[in-house]
Design a protein around this motif. Structure first.
Motif, mmCIF file in Angstrom:
data_model
loop_
_atom_site.group_PDB
_atom_site.id
_atom_site.type_symbol
_atom_site.label_atom_id
_atom_site.label_comp_id
_atom_site.label_asym_id
_atom_site.label_seq_id
_atom_site.Cartn_x
_atom_site.Cartn_y
_atom_site.Cartn_z
ATOM 1 N N ARG A 70 0.836 -1.045 -0.049
ATOM 2 C CA ARG A 70 0.188 -0.163 -0.102
ATOM 3 C C ARG A 70 1.041 1.261 -0.063
ATOM 4 O O ARG A 70 0.600 2.272 -0.632
ATOM 5 C CB ARG A 70 -0.985 0.124 1.288
ATOM 6 C CG ARG A 70 -1.959 -1.127 1.020
ATOM 7 C CD ARG A 70 -3.089 -1.120 1.962
ATOM 8 N NE ARG A 70 -3.820 0.047 1.720
ATOM 9 C CZ ARG A 70 -4.646 0.940 2.360
ATOM 10 N NH1 ARG A 70 -4.948 0.430 3.560
ATOM 11 N NH2 ARG A 70 -5.346 1.825 1.730
ATOM 12 N N LEU A 71 1.990 1.206 0.661
ATOM 13 C CA LEU A 71 2.867 2.318 0.754
ATOM 14 C C LEU A 71 3.701 2.604 -0.537
ATOM 15 O O LEU A 71 3.518 3.774 -1.083
ATOM 16 C CB LEU A 71 3.848 2.136 1.827
ATOM 17 C CG LEU A 71 4.993 3.335 2.141
ATOM 18 C CD1 LEU A 71 4.453 4.501 2.693
ATOM 19 C CD2 LEU A 71 6.147 2.924 2.999
ATOM 20 N N TRP A 127 0.713 3.935 -2.928
ATOM 21 C CA TRP A 127 0.398 5.285 -2.684
ATOM 22 C C TRP A 127 1.566 6.251 -3.377
ATOM 23 O O TRP A 127 1.437 7.304 -3.600
ATOM 24 C CB TRP A 127 0.178 5.531 -1.260
ATOM 25 C CG TRP A 127 -1.619 5.309 -1.032
ATOM 26 C CD1 TRP A 127 -2.001 4.319 -0.542
ATOM 27 C CD2 TRP A 127 -2.513 6.339 -1.501
ATOM 28 N NE1 TRP A 127 -3.271 4.229 -0.545
ATOM 29 C CE2 TRP A 127 -3.719 5.397 -1.375
ATOM 30 C CE3 TRP A 127 -2.693 7.429 -2.081
ATOM 31 C CZ2 TRP A 127 -4.750 6.003 -1.532
ATOM 32 C CZ3 TRP A 127 -4.008 7.659 -2.490
ATOM 33 C CH2 TRP A 127 -5.025 7.039 -2.150
ATOM 34 N N SER A 128 2.794 5.841 -3.057
ATOM 35 C CA SER A 128 3.954 6.635 -3.397
ATOM 36 C C SER A 128 4.052 6.764 -4.854
ATOM 37 O O SER A 128 4.349 7.855 -5.526
ATOM 38 C CB SER A 128 5.303 5.884 -3.021
ATOM 39 O OG SER A 128 5.379 5.799 -1.644
ATOM 40 N N ASP A 141 -2.218 -0.784 -4.503
ATOM 41 C CA ASP A 141 -2.936 -0.500 -3.407
ATOM 42 C C ASP A 141 -4.211 -1.535 -3.165
ATOM 43 O O ASP A 141 -4.270 -2.223 -1.980
ATOM 44 C CB ASP A 141 -3.566 1.090 -3.384
ATOM 45 C CG ASP A 141 -4.484 1.427 -2.346
ATOM 46 O OD1 ASP A 141 -3.697 1.216 -1.153
ATOM 47 O OD2 ASP A 141 -5.380 1.493 -2.368
#
Length: 128
Positions: free
Chosen positions: A9-10, A13-14, A121
């Motif tokens: 997810r990180l 989103w990046s 994500d």
């Protein structure tokens, strides 16, 4: 497995934020490509390519089957590209190729980056 889900997810989103920034300011990316990469930025790009390879390999490992093998081959390709990127001549050749693209190409690539981030994500929300 929670840390891996959060990592997907990180990264997703990046990629989404980077894609939006790239869509918003394609001329800034093009100007950055005109400058030569110094060794610090080259090492950051190297580790980013290795991170992409690790992410693609882990998705392929989870999928298994034919798609898993295809994603594993793509991950090996990313690792080889990362190793070639450490050499200055190869990095300059890649930057010259990116620099000569029209602005619409940067916008299309930003949409691909946003879609990839949304996919990562979604994988993270799904639970790995």
């Amino acid at each position: 497995m929670l840390w891996f889900t959060l990592l997907w997810r990180l990264i997703g989103w990046s990629w989404i934020v980077l894609g939006i920034w790239w869509l918003w300011r394609p001329r800034g990316i093009q100007k950055r490509m005109e400058r030569k990469l110094n060794s610090t930025l080259r090492s950051i790009v190297f580790f980013a390519l290795l991170l992409c390879a690790g992410t693609i390999f882990s998705v392929g490992w989870d999928l298994g089957g034919t798609w898993g093998i295809v994603l594993g081959v793509i991950a090996v390709f990313f690792v080889l590209k990362a190793l070639l990127f450490l050499r200055g001549k190869t990095a300059n050749t890649i930057l010259l190729w990116w620099r000569d693209r029209p602005l619409w190409f940067y916008r299309v690539m930003s949409l691909v980056l946003i879609a990839s981030g949304l996919f990562l994500d979604w994988l993270g929300r799904r639970g790995g």
